[in-house]
Design a protein around this motif. Structure first.
Motif, PDB file in Angstrom:
ATOM      1  N   GLU A  26       0.696  -1.469  -0.111  1.00 21.69           N
ATOM      2  CA  GLU A  26       0.139   0.417  -0.002  1.00 21.69           C
ATOM      3  C   GLU A  26       0.782   1.492   0.251  1.00 21.69           C
ATOM      4  OE1 GLU A  26      -2.184   2.887   0.712  1.00 21.69           O
ATOM      5  OE2 GLU A  26      -4.076   2.225  -0.153  1.00 21.69           O
ATOM      6  N   TRP A  27       0.549   2.309   0.892  1.00 24.12           N
ATOM      7  CA  TRP A  27       0.973   4.030   0.574  1.00 24.12           C
ATOM      8  C   TRP A  27       0.755   4.446   1.837  1.00 24.12           C
ATOM      9  CZ3 TRP A  27      -1.423   7.651  -4.013  1.00 24.12           C
ATOM     10  CH2 TRP A  27      -1.745   6.357  -5.331  1.00 24.12           C
ATOM     11  N   HIS A  28       2.234   4.766   1.764  1.00 24.37           N
ATOM     12  CA  HIS A  28       2.404   5.901   3.580  1.00 24.37           C
ATOM     13  C   HIS A  28       1.384   6.259   3.214  1.00 24.37           C
ATOM     14  CE1 HIS A  28       6.464   3.655   4.049  1.00 24.37           C
ATOM     15  NE2 HIS A  28       6.504   3.707   3.095  1.00 24.37           N
ATOM     16  N   ALA A  29       1.015   7.069   4.843  1.00 26.78           N
ATOM     17  CA  ALA A  29      -0.180   7.638   4.934  1.00 26.78           C
ATOM     18  C   ALA A  29       0.612   9.251   4.893  1.00 26.78           C
ATOM     19  CB  ALA A  29      -0.752   7.314   6.249  1.00 26.78           C
ATOM     20  N   ARG A  30       1.877   9.313   5.353  1.00 27.43           N
ATOM     21  CA  ARG A  30       2.580  10.550   5.685  1.00 27.43           C
ATOM     22  C   ARG A  30       3.790  10.825   5.591  1.00 27.43           C
ATOM     23  NH1 ARG A  30       2.252  14.226  10.181  1.00 27.43           N
ATOM     24  NH2 ARG A  30       2.347  12.094  11.619  1.00 27.43           N
ATOM     25  N   LEU A  31       4.648  11.997   4.899  1.00 28.29           N
ATOM     26  CA  LEU A  31       5.544  11.738   4.264  1.00 28.29           C
ATOM     27  C   LEU A  31       6.060  13.806   4.986  1.00 28.29           C
ATOM     28  CD1 LEU A  31       6.109  10.456   1.569  1.00 28.29           C
ATOM     29  CD2 LEU A  31       6.136   9.071   3.018  1.00 28.29           C
ATOM     30  N   ASP A  32       7.037  13.249   5.729  1.00 26.06           N
ATOM     31  CA  ASP A  32       7.863  15.224   6.483  1.00 26.06           C
ATOM     32  C   ASP A  32       8.768  15.898   5.341  1.00 26.06           C
ATOM     33  OD1 ASP A  32      10.450  13.994   6.057  1.00 26.06           O
ATOM     34  OD2 ASP A  32      10.814  14.150   8.074  1.00 26.06           O
ATOM     35  N   GLU A  33       8.664  16.416   5.165  1.00 27.58           N
ATOM     36  CA  GLU A  33       9.390  17.589   4.085  1.00 27.58           C
ATOM     37  C   GLU A  33      10.476  16.992   3.494  1.00 27.58           C
ATOM     38  OE1 GLU A  33      10.155  22.215   3.043  1.00 27.58           O
ATOM     39  OE2 GLU A  33      10.443  21.115   5.513  1.00 27.58           O
ATOM     40  N   ARG A  34      11.043  16.146   4.181  1.00 26.69           N
ATOM     41  CA  ARG A  34      12.632  15.006   3.088  1.00 26.69           C
ATOM     42  C   ARG A  34      12.307  13.830   2.831  1.00 26.69           C
ATOM     43  NH1 ARG A  34      16.575  15.975   7.500  1.00 26.69           N
ATOM     44  NH2 ARG A  34      18.699  14.548   5.886  1.00 26.69           N
ATOM     45  N   ASN A  35      10.513  13.547   2.809  1.00 24.74           N
ATOM     46  CA  ASN A  35       9.813  12.356   2.776  1.00 24.74           C
ATOM     47  C   ASN A  35      10.543  11.049   2.617  1.00 24.74           C
ATOM     48  OD1 ASN A  35       8.491  13.936  -0.116  1.00 24.74           O
ATOM     49  ND2 ASN A  35      11.098  13.512  -0.631  1.00 24.74           N
ATOM     50  N   ARG A  36      10.191  11.359   4.413  1.00 24.02           N
ATOM     51  CA  ARG A  36      10.361  10.282   5.649  1.00 24.02           C
ATOM     52  C   ARG A  36       9.255  10.051   5.801  1.00 24.02           C
ATOM     53  NH1 ARG A  36      15.158  13.239   9.463  1.00 24.02           N
ATOM     54  NH2 ARG A  36      12.905  14.694   9.305  1.00 24.02           N
ATOM     55  N   PRO A  37       8.273   9.011   5.757  1.00 26.55           N
ATOM     56  CA  PRO A  37       7.932   8.263   6.440  1.00 26.55           C
ATOM     57  C   PRO A  37       6.817   8.027   7.464  1.00 26.55           C
ATOM     58  CG  PRO A  37       8.746   6.629   4.946  1.00 26.55           C
ATOM     59  CD  PRO A  37       9.813   7.779   5.013  1.00 26.55           C
ATOM     60  N   LEU A  38       6.360   9.265   8.532  1.00 26.83           N
ATOM     61  CA  LEU A  38       5.501   9.706   9.170  1.00 26.83           C
ATOM     62  C   LEU A  38       4.939   8.384  10.530  1.00 26.83           C
ATOM     63  CD1 LEU A  38       4.967  13.486   9.123  1.00 26.83           C
ATOM     64  CD2 LEU A  38       6.723  12.804  10.144  1.00 26.83           C
ATOM     65  N   SER A  39       5.477   8.264  11.286  1.00 30.59           N
ATOM     66  CA  SER A  39       3.869   7.313  12.190  1.00 30.59           C
ATOM     67  C   SER A  39       3.059   7.728  13.715  1.00 30.59           C
ATOM     68  CB  SER A  39       4.974   5.728  12.218  1.00 30.59           C
ATOM     69  OG  SER A  39       6.047   6.581  12.940  1.00 30.59           O
ATOM     70  N   GLY A  40       2.405   7.200  13.767  1.00 28.12           N
ATOM     71  CA  GLY A  40       2.508   7.307  15.287  1.00 28.12           C
ATOM     72  C   GLY A  40       1.455   7.633  15.530  1.00 28.12           C
ATOM     73  N   GLY A  41       0.588   8.364  14.658  1.00 30.99           N
ATOM     74  CA  GLY A  41      -0.527   9.337  14.620  1.00 30.99           C
ATOM     75  C   GLY A  41      -1.757   8.286  13.261  1.00 30.99           C
ATOM     76  N   THR A  42      -2.827   8.225  14.852  1.00 27.18           N
ATOM     77  CA  THR A  42      -4.160   7.379  13.537  1.00 27.18           C
ATOM     78  C   THR A  42      -4.396   7.613  12.438  1.00 27.18           C
ATOM     79  OG1 THR A  42      -5.352   7.788  15.799  1.00 27.18           O
ATOM     80  CG2 THR A  42      -6.252   7.318  13.944  1.00 27.18           C
ATOM     81  N   GLY A  43      -3.909   9.523  12.553  1.00 26.96           N
ATOM     82  CA  GLY A  43      -3.951   9.643  10.868  1.00 26.96           C
ATOM     83  C   GLY A  43      -2.666   8.732   9.783  1.00 26.96           C
ATOM     84  N   ASP A  44      -1.617   7.956  10.310  1.00 27.01           N
ATOM     85  CA  ASP A  44      -0.194   7.465   9.643  1.00 27.01           C
ATOM     86  C   ASP A  44      -0.675   6.157   9.656  1.00 27.01           C
ATOM     87  OD1 ASP A  44       0.560   9.863   9.752  1.00 27.01           O
ATOM     88  OD2 ASP A  44       1.208  10.162  11.615  1.00 27.01           O
ATOM     89  N   LEU A  45      -2.238   5.396  10.285  1.00 28.38           N
ATOM     90  CA  LEU A  45      -2.221   3.928   9.448  1.00 28.38           C
ATOM     91  C   LEU A  45      -2.042   3.870   7.938  1.00 28.38           C
ATOM     92  CD1 LEU A  45      -4.972   3.379  12.591  1.00 28.38           C
ATOM     93  CD2 LEU A  45      -2.026   3.375  12.946  1.00 28.38           C
ATOM     94  N   LYS A  46      -1.804   2.389   7.966  1.00 26.45           N
ATOM     95  CA  LYS A  46      -2.154   1.989   6.817  1.00 26.45           C
ATOM     96  C   LYS A  46      -3.999   1.672   6.512  1.00 26.45           C
ATOM     97  CE  LYS A  46       1.572   1.315   4.160  1.00 26.45           C
ATOM     98  NZ  LYS A  46       2.429   0.172   4.782  1.00 26.45           N
ATOM     99  N   MET A  47      -4.392   1.436   7.900  1.00 27.97           N
ATOM    100  CA  MET A  47      -5.517   1.511   7.432  1.00 27.97           C
ATOM    101  C   MET A  47      -6.069   2.221   8.546  1.00 27.97           C
ATOM    102  SD  MET A  47      -8.257  -1.749   7.122  1.00 27.97           S
ATOM    103  CE  MET A  47      -9.885  -1.558   8.170  1.00 27.97           C
TER     104      MET A  47
END
Length: 414
Positions: free
Chosen positions: A371-392
């Motif tokens: 699937e796709w990463h939900a969110r990347l930072d300005e340097r295109n590093r995947p972010l995690s930890g939030g509900t909005g950062d899940l795969k589903m």
């Protein structure tokens, strides 16, 4: 219907990549992970594929899965029965534990056992349910699903449509009476109206008109299209959609959502095409819709895109304020700029669509877990930890990215 684009080498490659991502990436991921063995919808899936079954089950997610697999079954040459089986799992959740048997419509969320967690009738959720039921009805020939979708359209018309100022309210209580609790999410304010909700009512009515050819649906869609052009799309300081409003469309925010703007650009034109196919002849409305679509696509391309081709998340009159790269604006960028290229033949739009897909391929698709990463930072590093950062999760679904792939297949000649 706008003519499909004749494929050159680059556009043909884009089409091939989108088809591969849809068939080999997105759809198999959701088939494998969205539902438990008993057929119930999972609460969430983490980046590293842990199942988060303590999270609520949201009607919006079920509806988006139903729409995605219904639409894919109509477009993918092989596997129709398998795709429809996944769609039916989502349908069973949406019309089963998520459907309010007393007052009709869908609850906002239920728990793993199907007990109601949030009974509010958020119009956003009703719109996505209408959208999904209409597409399922078209593909599966399900008369009951179409009847439910038409019932929802009629109910929204009576309970949430503003006959004085136009548009639709944000939310209603369980029994469809007014409520002060209107915020769509913890990031949204309690306001009477929003661009986001009205955009997706427009989208749902467009799908329902194609499924039903109902005059009442056509009238509601035409009226909402006009209201969107009059009240939501703004010209200064550049073309964008205002986000939050009072009942009479006085603005409550000067924020800019680049992803919503590029998504709106093509959904406006899609609504016009549905109305035109239904028999509406109105040269002024056609011209206004076309000009708004092109202006929004140009504005996002000019003000909301990073040097590497990524669509940024949010901004204001003076420029970007959030340079994170969320998954869904990238998908909408591909479709919005392809649509603009079809309408006006601007080379800048063609280039922006290709660059948006290149960014997706390079940074957004998760080559390790799918699937796709939900969110990347300005340097295109995947972010995690939030509900909005899940795969589903409540907001992470297969709708934006699968739909982008389907639109690429529809818009570019094989």
């Amino acid at each position: 219907m706008t003519e499909a684009i004749s494929a050159d080498r680059q556009l043909s490659a884009l089409r091939d990549l989108a088809e591969r991502e849809l068939v080999q990436g997105i759809l198999p991921f959701w088939e494998a992970h969205a539902f438990a063995e008993d057929g119930t919808l999972r609460g969430g899936v983490s980046d590293d594929l842990d199942y988060l079954d303590d999270l609520p089950r949201h009607a919006v997610l079920a509806a988006r899965i139903l729409w995605t697999f219904s639409a894919a079954a109509d477009a993918v040459p092989h596997g129709r029965d398998r795709l429809l089986a996944t769609a039916r799992r989502a349908l069973d959740q949406l019309t089963g534990p998520m459907w309010d048997a007393q007052f009709g419509g869908v609850y906002w969320s239920v728990d793993a056992q199907g007990a109601v967690l949030d009974e509010r009738k958020q119009i956003y959720a009703q719109a996505f349910t209408m959208y999904a039921l209409a597409r399922w009805a078209r593909v599966a020939g399900d008369a009951d699903a179409l009847a439910r979708a038409l019932w929802l359209a009629s109910t929204l018309d009576g309970a949430a449509r503003d006959r004085e100022f136009g548009g639709y309210a944000e939310a209603r209580a369980r029994d469809w009476t007014p409520t002060e609790r209107t915020a769509l999410s913890e990031l949204d304010p309690d306001v009477p109206k929003s661009m986001n909700t009205n955009l997706h009512v427009l989208e749902a009515l467009t799908e329902l008109l194609r499924a039903s050819v109902d005059p009442a649906v056509a009238e509601a869609l035409e009226t909402l299209l006009r209201t969107t052009l009059d009240c939501i799309v703004a010209e200064a300081p550049f073309a964008h959609c205002a986000l939050y409003f009072d009942e009479d469309w006085d603005r409550r925010s000067d924020g800019v959502s680049y992803g919503h703007d590029i998504e709106t650009s093509w959904l406006l034109w899609d609504a016009w095409e549905a109305l035109s196919a239904h028999g509406l002849e109105d040269a002024d409305l056609e011209w206004r819709t076309r000009e708004a679509a092109l202006a929004l696509a140009e504005a996002v391309r000019t003000h909301g895109v990073a040097a590497d081709g990524a669509v940024l998340y949010a901004g204001g009159p003076d420029g970007p304020t959030d340079r994170d790269r969320h998954w869904w604006p990238q998908a909408e960028g591909v479709v919005g700029w392809l649509n603009a290229f079809q309408l006006a033949g601007r080379s800048e739009d063609r280039r922006a669509a290709i660059r948006a897909w290149d960014f997706i391929e390079q940074h957004v698709v998760d080559r390790e877990h799918g699937e796709w990463h939900a969110r990347l930072d300005e340097r295109n590093r995947p972010l995690s930890g939030g509900t909005g950062d899940l795969k589903m999760g409540p907001w992470k679904c297969p709708y934006h990215n699968a739909r982008a792939c389907l639109e690429v297949l529809r818009r570019i000649d094989a």
